[in-house]
Design a protein around this motif. Structure first.
Motif, PDB file in Angstrom:
ATOM      1  N   PRO A 282      39.336  45.385  67.565  1.00 10.80           N
ATOM      2  CA  PRO A 282      39.929  46.525  67.499  1.00 10.80           C
ATOM      3  C   PRO A 282      38.884  47.567  66.963  1.00 10.80           C
ATOM      4  CG  PRO A 282      41.661  45.101  66.638  1.00 10.80           C
ATOM      5  CD  PRO A 282      40.544  44.400  66.642  1.00 10.80           C
ATOM      6  N   PRO A 283      38.868  48.803  67.185  1.00 13.15           N
ATOM      7  CA  PRO A 283      37.959  49.848  66.806  1.00 13.15           C
ATOM      8  C   PRO A 283      37.973  49.999  65.266  1.00 13.15           C
ATOM      9  CG  PRO A 283      39.206  51.264  68.268  1.00 13.15           C
ATOM     10  CD  PRO A 283      39.822  49.466  68.282  1.00 13.15           C
TER      11      PRO A 283
ATOM     12  N   HIS B 191      33.358  48.910  80.013  1.00  9.78           N
ATOM     13  CA  HIS B 191      33.531  48.070  81.063  1.00  9.78           C
ATOM     14  C   HIS B 191      34.001  48.491  82.526  1.00  9.78           C
ATOM     15  CE1 HIS B 191      37.751  47.754  81.104  1.00  9.78           C
ATOM     16  NE2 HIS B 191      37.902  47.952  80.058  1.00  9.78           N
TER      17      HIS B 191
ATOM     18  N   GLY C 211      40.877  37.713  70.311  1.00 11.90           N
ATOM     19  CA  GLY C 211      42.292  38.068  70.909  1.00 11.90           C
ATOM     20  C   GLY C 211      42.264  38.117  72.352  1.00 11.90           C
TER      21      GLY C 211
ATOM     22  N   TRP D 263      48.200  47.784  66.354  1.00  6.03           N
ATOM     23  CA  TRP D 263      47.155  48.482  65.956  1.00  6.03           C
ATOM     24  C   TRP D 263      46.923  49.693  67.007  1.00  6.03           C
ATOM     25  CZ3 TRP D 263      43.121  49.196  69.232  1.00  6.03           C
ATOM     26  CH2 TRP D 263      43.008  48.187  70.393  1.00  6.03           C
TER      27      TRP D 263
ATOM     28  N   CYS E  67      34.498  41.947  69.665  1.00  3.50           N
ATOM     29  CA  CYS E  67      35.616  42.239  70.544  1.00  3.50           C
ATOM     30  C   CYS E  67      37.052  42.698  69.744  1.00  3.50           C
ATOM     31  CB  CYS E  67      36.306  41.084  71.315  1.00  3.50           C
ATOM     32  SG  CYS E  67      35.003  40.313  72.046  1.00  3.50           S
TER      33      CYS E  67
ATOM     34  N   ALA F 155      38.771  39.007  74.422  1.00  4.43           N
ATOM     35  CA  ALA F 155      37.863  38.174  74.074  1.00  4.43           C
ATOM     36  C   ALA F 155      38.281  36.736  75.158  1.00  4.43           C
ATOM     37  CB  ALA F 155      37.959  37.584  72.658  1.00  4.43           C
TER      38      ALA F 155
ATOM     39  N   ARG G  62      40.221  35.168  62.304  1.00  4.42           N
ATOM     40  CA  ARG G  62      41.183  34.564  61.260  1.00  4.42           C
ATOM     41  C   ARG G  62      42.117  33.627  61.923  1.00  4.42           C
ATOM     42  NH1 ARG G  62      42.863  40.503  59.645  1.00  4.42           N
ATOM     43  NH2 ARG G  62      43.409  40.252  61.730  1.00  4.42           N
ATOM     44  N   HIS G  63      42.352  33.964  63.083  1.00  6.66           N
ATOM     45  CA  HIS G  63      43.503  33.080  63.787  1.00  6.66           C
ATOM     46  C   HIS G  63      42.903  32.519  65.134  1.00  6.66           C
ATOM     47  CE1 HIS G  63      45.744  36.255  61.781  1.00  6.66           C
ATOM     48  NE2 HIS G  63      46.196  35.017  61.073  1.00  6.66           N
ATOM     49  N   GLY G  64      42.057  33.239  65.872  1.00  5.71           N
ATOM     50  CA  GLY G  64      41.779  32.625  67.397  1.00  5.71           C
ATOM     51  C   GLY G  64      40.730  31.757  67.072  1.00  5.71           C
TER      52      GLY G  64
ATOM     53  N   GLY H  26      36.311  38.448  66.930  1.00 12.43           N
ATOM     54  CA  GLY H  26      37.752  39.018  67.294  1.00 12.43           C
ATOM     55  C   GLY H  26      38.186  38.234  68.364  1.00 12.43           C
TER      56      GLY H  26
ATOM     57  N   PRO I 118      38.302  47.994  62.468  1.00 10.58           N
ATOM     58  CA  PRO I 118      37.417  46.961  61.720  1.00 10.58           C
ATOM     59  C   PRO I 118      36.131  46.638  62.349  1.00 10.58           C
ATOM     60  CG  PRO I 118      39.239  45.816  62.945  1.00 10.58           C
ATOM     61  CD  PRO I 118      39.303  47.164  63.197  1.00 10.58           C
ATOM     62  N   ARG I 119      35.614  47.381  63.327  1.00  8.27           N
ATOM     63  CA  ARG I 119      34.605  47.032  64.058  1.00  8.27           C
ATOM     64  C   ARG I 119      33.354  47.412  63.284  1.00  8.27           C
ATOM     65  NH1 ARG I 119      34.752  49.005  69.281  1.00  8.27           N
ATOM     66  NH2 ARG I 119      36.499  47.922  69.507  1.00  8.27           N
TER      67      ARG I 119
ATOM     68  N   TYR J  60      32.814  42.131  83.184  1.00  2.00           N
ATOM     69  CA  TYR J  60      32.374  41.700  81.943  1.00  2.00           C
ATOM     70  C   TYR J  60      31.084  40.887  82.252  1.00  2.00           C
ATOM     71  CZ  TYR J  60      35.919  43.755  78.943  1.00  2.00           C
ATOM     72  OH  TYR J  60      36.676  44.358  78.526  1.00  2.00           O
TER      73      TYR J  60
ATOM     74  N   ASP K 136      43.139  54.558  74.408  1.00  2.00           N
ATOM     75  CA  ASP K 136      42.582  53.245  74.789  1.00  2.00           C
ATOM     76  C   ASP K 136      42.160  53.050  75.909  1.00  2.00           C
ATOM     77  OD1 ASP K 136      42.005  50.224  73.220  1.00  2.00           O
ATOM     78  OD2 ASP K 136      43.154  50.088  75.028  1.00  2.00           O
TER      79      ASP K 136
HETATM   80  P1  NAP Z   1      43.609  42.065  70.267  1.00  2.00           P
HETATM   81  O1  NAP Z   1      44.023  41.100  71.159  1.00  2.00           O
HETATM   82  O2  NAP Z   1      44.522  42.779  69.138  1.00  2.00           O
HETATM   83  O3  NAP Z   1      42.484  41.118  69.477  1.00  2.00           O
HETATM   84  C1  NAP Z   1      41.678  41.762  68.502  1.00  2.00           C
HETATM   85  C2  NAP Z   1      41.293  40.396  67.689  1.00  2.00           C
HETATM   86  O4  NAP Z   1      40.505  41.075  66.427  1.00  2.00           O
HETATM   87  C3  NAP Z   1      42.579  39.945  67.094  1.00  2.00           C
HETATM   88  O5  NAP Z   1      43.070  38.909  67.647  1.00  2.00           O
HETATM   89  C4  NAP Z   1      42.201  39.640  65.586  1.00  2.00           C
HETATM   90  O6  NAP Z   1      41.892  38.013  65.363  1.00  2.00           O
HETATM   91  C5  NAP Z   1      41.001  40.541  65.351  1.00  2.00           C
HETATM   92  N1  NAP Z   1      41.179  41.466  64.256  1.00  2.00           N
HETATM   93  C6  NAP Z   1      40.416  41.712  63.231  1.00  2.00           C
HETATM   94  N2  NAP Z   1      40.770  42.693  62.368  1.00  2.00           N
HETATM   95  C7  NAP Z   1      41.800  43.094  62.876  1.00  2.00           C
HETATM   96  C8  NAP Z   1      42.773  44.082  62.654  1.00  2.00           C
HETATM   97  N3  NAP Z   1      42.668  44.849  61.543  1.00  2.00           N
HETATM   98  N4  NAP Z   1      43.828  44.223  63.592  1.00  2.00           N
HETATM   99  C9  NAP Z   1      44.070  43.657  64.594  1.00  2.00           C
HETATM  100  N5  NAP Z   1      43.185  42.718  64.944  1.00  2.00           N
HETATM  101  C10 NAP Z   1      42.047  42.356  64.218  1.00  2.00           C
HETATM  102  O7  NAP Z   1      42.893  43.397  70.926  1.00  2.00           O
HETATM  103  P2  NAP Z   1      42.245  43.358  72.314  1.00  2.00           P
HETATM  104  O8  NAP Z   1      43.182  43.759  73.339  1.00  2.00           O
HETATM  105  O9  NAP Z   1      41.643  42.231  72.614  1.00  2.00           O
HETATM  106  O10 NAP Z   1      41.261  44.484  72.057  1.00  2.00           O
HETATM  107  C11 NAP Z   1      40.096  44.513  71.537  1.00  2.00           C
HETATM  108  C12 NAP Z   1      39.143  45.450  71.890  1.00  2.00           C
HETATM  109  O11 NAP Z   1      38.982  45.343  73.283  1.00  2.00           O
HETATM  110  C13 NAP Z   1      39.938  46.882  71.707  1.00  2.00           C
HETATM  111  O12 NAP Z   1      38.659  47.862  71.337  1.00  2.00           O
HETATM  112  C14 NAP Z   1      40.000  47.189  73.330  1.00  2.00           C
HETATM  113  O13 NAP Z   1      40.038  48.504  73.660  1.00  2.00           O
HETATM  114  C15 NAP Z   1      39.156  46.522  74.086  1.00  2.00           C
HETATM  115  N6  NAP Z   1      39.803  46.030  75.600  1.00  2.00           N
HETATM  116  C16 NAP Z   1      40.792  45.565  75.437  1.00  2.00           C
HETATM  117  C17 NAP Z   1      41.638  45.198  76.766  1.00  2.00           C
HETATM  118  C18 NAP Z   1      42.714  44.595  76.998  1.00  2.00           C
HETATM  119  O14 NAP Z   1      43.356  44.427  78.291  1.00  2.00           O
HETATM  120  N7  NAP Z   1      43.571  44.401  75.911  1.00  2.00           N
HETATM  121  C19 NAP Z   1      40.645  45.395  77.935  1.00  2.00           C
HETATM  122  C20 NAP Z   1      39.341  45.910  77.665  1.00  2.00           C
HETATM  123  C21 NAP Z   1      38.839  46.205  76.375  1.00  2.00           C
HETATM  124  P3  NAP Z   1      42.163  37.592  64.040  1.00  2.00           P
HETATM  125  O15 NAP Z   1      43.514  37.641  63.567  1.00  2.00           O
HETATM  126  O16 NAP Z   1      41.881  35.917  64.638  1.00  2.00           O
HETATM  127  O17 NAP Z   1      41.094  37.823  63.341  1.00  2.00           O
END
Ligand code: NAP
Length: 303
Positions: free
Chosen positions: A65-66, A115, A9, A154, A63, A12, A34-36, A7, A68-69, A260, A165
């Motif tokens: 979203p919850p 975290h 995104g 999402w 990493c 990560a 799929r993209h990153g 994941g 698909p995890r 982290y 979240d």
């Molecule tokens: P995000 O940018 O949307 O990234 C998640 C990645 O997961 C996407 O880039 C996507 O990559 C992949 N993915 C696979 N299935 C997916 C689906 N059904 N919908 C959306 N994405 C999907 O999210 P994020 O902010 O990194 O958050 C991910 C987790 O980290 C969450 O649980 C969040 O609570 C946690 N988190 C986030 C932050 C923050 O500041 N954003 C901070 C701490 C923790 P591909 O399209 O390349 O497969």
């Protein structure tokens, strides 16, 4: 130890990749997305393909979203790999219990990370509160969803948890530092008319503790936990990174960058010890807020 990131995104790239690059314990050898991608690291589009091609990968850090995890975590555990989960550890409590059982049967490590518990001043706050009585408390967790989750639809889908979240980060600190556990007694959830999950929530807990979560705050962001105790007031500010006792700074620095690296050090220690760490108490409070919460419709929301 060799690790794969799944994941690729925002979190990560912002936190996991730099933490792994600086880690003496871990070598990032594969990504699944799929993209990153991460420059210089072998990239796979599906977890099944990665698990088959890279039997040398001992651990997988998720990493996603919850929602698909779970499937990815279960696949990694079935393939004999240790698993680290971003917060919140799943979309439901039951699926995390299932992962815990799977890891236990196979003698693998499952680490459900929080975290914010690794923020600079959380351990000091816990130490200071031990043996003291908390008389009341107020959590204020107000941030701008457009800044922290740009375009991430999402978060407002079922299982995305909406404002919980970020709010679950506050609850992960609360459940870590309190000398006596609390449970939820009431909640009010504001759900945008065009969305499935709340953009704001007000919560009440036993012990006179309340919480105000809001994702509509522009300008300065607020991540405060303020407690009144039998030894006077204490506050954790900046998401657990600064501790104030009686209004004066006692501990901490204004940076989130240590969280982290500390999670990956803990993951390495768990793997070496053959142990798991799965504390679902913050998620229980969120699930109870969805169970007990009174819903109000808020203005439609667009990124
Ligand atoms: P995000 O940018 O949307 O990234 C998640 C990645 O997961 C996407 O880039 C996507 O990559 C992949 N993915 C696979 N299935 C997916 C689906 N059904 N919908 C959306 N994405 C999907 O999210 P994020 O902010 O990194 O958050 C991910 C987790 O980290 C969450 O649980 C969040 O609570 C946690 N988190 C986030 C932050 C923050 O500041 N954003 C901070 C701490 C923790 P591909 O399209 O390349 O497969």
């Amino acid at each position: 130890m060799k690790i794969a990131l799944v994941g690729i995104g925002k979190i990560a790239l912002d936190q996991h990749v730099p933490a792994l690059a600086a880690s003496a314990d871990w070598e990032l050898v594969a990504t699944v997305s799929r993209h990153g991608q991460v420059p210089g690291v072998e990239a796979f589009a599906s977890i099944g393909a990665m698990l088959e091609a890279r039997p040398d990968v001992e651990a997988v850090s998720l990493c996603l979203p919850p929602v698909p995890r779970f499937e990815a975590a279960a696949a990694a555990l079935r393939a004999g790999r240790h698993v680290m989960l971003e917060k919140p550890p799943g979309a439901t409590l039951a699926e995390v219990h299932a992962l815990e059982a799977l890891a236990g049967e196979r003698g693998l490590t499952l680490f459900a990370t929080w975290h914010s518990r690794m923020a600079h001043a959380v351990a000091a706050a816990k130490g200071w509160l031990a043996g003291r009585q908390v008389l009341s408390g107020r959590i204020t967790w107000r941030e701008d969803v457009r800044k922290w989750h740009p375009g991430q639809d999402w978060v407002f889908e079922p299982g995305g948890m909406g404002v919980f979240d970020p709010g679950i980060n506050a609850l992960s600190i609360l459940t870590e530092i309190l000398p006596v556990p609390v449970h939820l007694t009431g909640a009010e959830l504001e759900v945008p008319a065009n969305r499935q999950a709340p953009i704001a929530a007000r919560l009440a807990f036993t012990g006179g503790i309340s919480a105000d979560f809001d994702w509509r705050q522009e300008g300065p962001q607020t991540w405060d936990i303020e407690l009144q105790t039998d030894a006077g007031p204490m506050a954790l500010r900046l998401g657990g990174n600064v501790l104030e006792i009686d209004g004066k700074r006692a501990e901490g620095i204004e940076s989130i960058m240590g969280e982290y690296p500390a999670l990956y050090a803990r993951m390495a220690a768990l793997v070496r010890a053959g142990a798991s760490d799965v504390d679902l108490s913050p998620m229980v409070l969120v699930a109870d807020a969805f169970t007990l919460g009174r819903r109000r419709t808020a203005e439609p929301f667009a990124f």
